[in-house]
Design an enzyme around this catalytic site. Structure first.
Site, PDB file in Angstrom:
ATOM      1  N   GLU A 336       1.095  -1.325  -0.210  1.00 17.18           N
ATOM      2  CA  GLU A 336       0.097  -0.147  -0.112  1.00 17.18           C
ATOM      3  C   GLU A 336       0.846   1.193  -0.070  1.00 17.18           C
ATOM      4  OE1 GLU A 336      -2.769  -0.637  -0.844  1.00 17.18           O
ATOM      5  OE2 GLU A 336      -3.905  -2.361  -0.177  1.00 17.18           O
ATOM      6  N   TYR A 410      -2.455  -7.540 -10.861  1.00 16.27           N
ATOM      7  CA  TYR A 410      -1.238  -7.674 -10.048  1.00 16.27           C
ATOM      8  C   TYR A 410       0.013  -8.710 -10.533  1.00 16.27           C
ATOM      9  CZ  TYR A 410      -4.885  -5.110  -7.459  1.00 16.27           C
ATOM     10  OH  TYR A 410      -5.472  -4.088  -7.412  1.00 16.27           O
TER      11      TYR A 410
END
Length: 546
Positions: A336, A410
């Site tokens: 993150e 991803y």
């Protein structure tokens, strides 16, 4: 945000894959176009400043507040689009104290302006809103507000809304192409609770029963990155000696978790050290860096990264690569926070290009390992994540309708970027490209074409066939080869688009050779049928056909 799913290990995330796929396949509606396109009512004005003021009522799970929208007129217009999703309601809008007519079409609210809008002017609209926002069922993937209690019975509240949009809880220009230049966030909460939002805390105002926290964001910010995090927080901090000087790093966690956080959050300065090396200076020195505990897994809220990984390494204690290297770091802190460079500094103009956020940030995990544990560790990690790639639909989504591509953005995206590193075969130049992206597109919204063009120019190759194959197709190129009777190596690319032509590094017996296959057969005289092994760090398949 991370949308992880691992077929063999993280079974709970299979449901996530289904939700991503279902979203990508559902019919496109007029509401999708209003949300996902730069409509005429969005095109004529440029965001300059927000003052979002909101009071939070935990007992009724409701919000009430105002948003002052300051904008520059790019060209004359009469109608301004602001988005707010049901069941939230806009209760009033005004300009210069005069009430304005608001027409609602789904989540889009079209505000008819009375004042003539002249090019170059800076004007403001004040919007009042209230309601009970959607409750997040599976945050952060199912967006909304999470209302929980901590172990001591105190309210623990946060938003998460990357996919569903900022307009799920506050009225905004909910399209990524136009970021606000700066923002004041004022959050009023019951006394005894604290709000942590983006930017720096500039003021705290107390009344008999409430406390208001004013946070100022000094940099451009994407709408979905705006956050409220509310709880019985305690705070600790440190300074990081970064490339642009001293960077404040502040941590907010629930009272009972302070000691665990002091230990686990040591990964935060390690993250900053590794990512400043690879990507360049942290993009928001003026706003500082915060890591904030929340009642869900975590999100990349700009300068206020949220955390809920249970103070353990891996992804909720699991290694998503299956190699062991994923247990060397706290996944949420690293992933993150990586979004500060790719998502918050460099932001897509259209959600169809979400790979710009997620592929680079997935790849950042292996670069973190590379920095601290060596290149071999990083390469093993990124190769290990291939078990999670499904190749069922393209990475790039549908433009103009708020439709992202597949979850392969991803792991497949990370492996695509690692393949580019192998093609370049110059790690220092590769680092310069990653840093150059963050310098060239500093605080900008971008398109896939801009990113592709920059990388192609820096590498010195026409990489359009490469990006077309990995971003816009689902098939994985196959390096096919055989030895003919005269001991000639015959080779080509197959299972790919006709223009695919990237080089490939192989070991041929005891020698390392770079070949330049196309979809047509090529020949290399070798003198004997030697063993062929393709460099495993290329994300391709290999087939000896006879």
């Amino acid at each position: 945000m991370f949308k992880g799913f691992k077929i063999t290990v993280v079974t709970a995330t299979i449901a996530l894959l289904g939700s991503v796929t279902a979203f990508a396949q559902r019919p496109i509606t007029f509401a999708d176009t209003l949300r996902g396109s730069v409509t005429p009512a969005r095109a004529w004005w440029d965001l300059n400043y927000y003052h979002l003021s909101v009071e939070v009522f935990p007992e009724t799970q409701s919000l009430k507040g105002t948003n002052l929208v300051r904008y520059q007129v790019e060209k004359p217009g009469e109608t301004l689009q602001i988005d707010l999703q049901e069941p939230m309601k806009i209760t009033a809008a005004s300009q210069n104290g005069e009430p304005l007519k608001v027409e609602k079409v789904g989540a889009a609210h079209f505000i008819t302006l009375r004042k003539e809008q002249k090019a170059g002017e800076i004007n403001e609209v004040l919007i009042s809103f209230e309601g009970k926002p959607k409750v997040a069922v599976r945050p952060p993937w199912d967006g909304g507000i999470t209302w929980q209690k901590d172990a001591n019975g105190k309210d623990f509240i946060a938003n998460s809304n990357q996919g569903i949009g900022s307009s799920i809880w506050w009225p905004s220009k909910d399209h990524p192409a136009d970021e606000v230049d700066s923002m004041l966030i004022s959050v009023t909460v019951p006394k005894g609770l604290m709000d942590v939002s983006n930017g720096r805390l500039i003021n705290v105002k107390e009344s008999k029963s409430t406390t208001t926290y004013d946070w100022f964001v000094d940099n451009p910010i994407n709408g979905y990155g705006v956050n409220i995090s509310i709880g019985d927080y305690v705070h600790f901090s440190e300074e990081f000696a970064g490339e642009k000087g001293a960077l404040s790093m502040d941590y907010y966690v629930l009272r009972d978790n302070l000691e665990k956080a002091k230990s686990q959050f040591k990964d935060a300065p390690r993250m900053m050290e590794a990512f400043e090396h690879w990507f360049g200076p942290y993009p928001f020195y003026e706003d500082g860096f915060k890591l904030v505990e929340v009642p869900y897994l975590g999100m990349e809220h700009q300068s206020s990264v949220t955390y809920g990984n249970k103070f353990a390494n891996g992804y909720l204690g699991r290694d998503l690569s299956g190699t062991g290297w994923g247990m060397k770091f706290d996944f949420i802190i690293i992933h993150e926070s990586g979004h500060e460079w790719f998502a918050n500094n460099i932001t897509y103009k259209d959600v169809a290009d979400m790979w710009i956020h997620e592929s680079f940030t997935n790849y950042s995990e292996s670069l973190f390992l590379d920095y601290f544990y060596g290149k071999k560790a990083g390469q093993e990690y990124v190769r290990g994540t291939r078990a999670n790639i499904l190749n069922q639909s393209p990475i790039i989504g549908i433009y103009g309708v708020n439709r992202s591509g597949s979850g392969d953005m991803y792991y497949k995206g990370g492996n695509m970027l690692n393949t580019l590193r192998q093609i370049l075969y110059n790690d220092e130049k590769w680092r310069e490209i990653l840093r150059g992206l963050n310098k060239e597109f500093y605080h900008q919204t971008v398109t896939t074409q801009q990113v592709e063009g920059y990388i192609s120019h820096q590498i010195g190759m026409d990489l359009k066939p490469f990006f077309d194959q990995y971003l816009r197709e689902t098939s994985i190129p196959t390096f096919e080869y055989y030895f003919s009777e005269d001991n000639t190596l015959n080779y080509r690319w197959n299972n790919c688009i006709p223009s695919f032509n990237i080089p490939i590094d192989i070991s041929l017996g005891e020698n390392n050779v770079r070949l330049h296959p196309t979809v047509e057969w090529k020949k290399l005289e070798v003198g004997a049928p030697l063993e062929v092994q393709v460099d495993p760090d290329y994300y391709v398949s290999t087939l000896k056909i006879r």
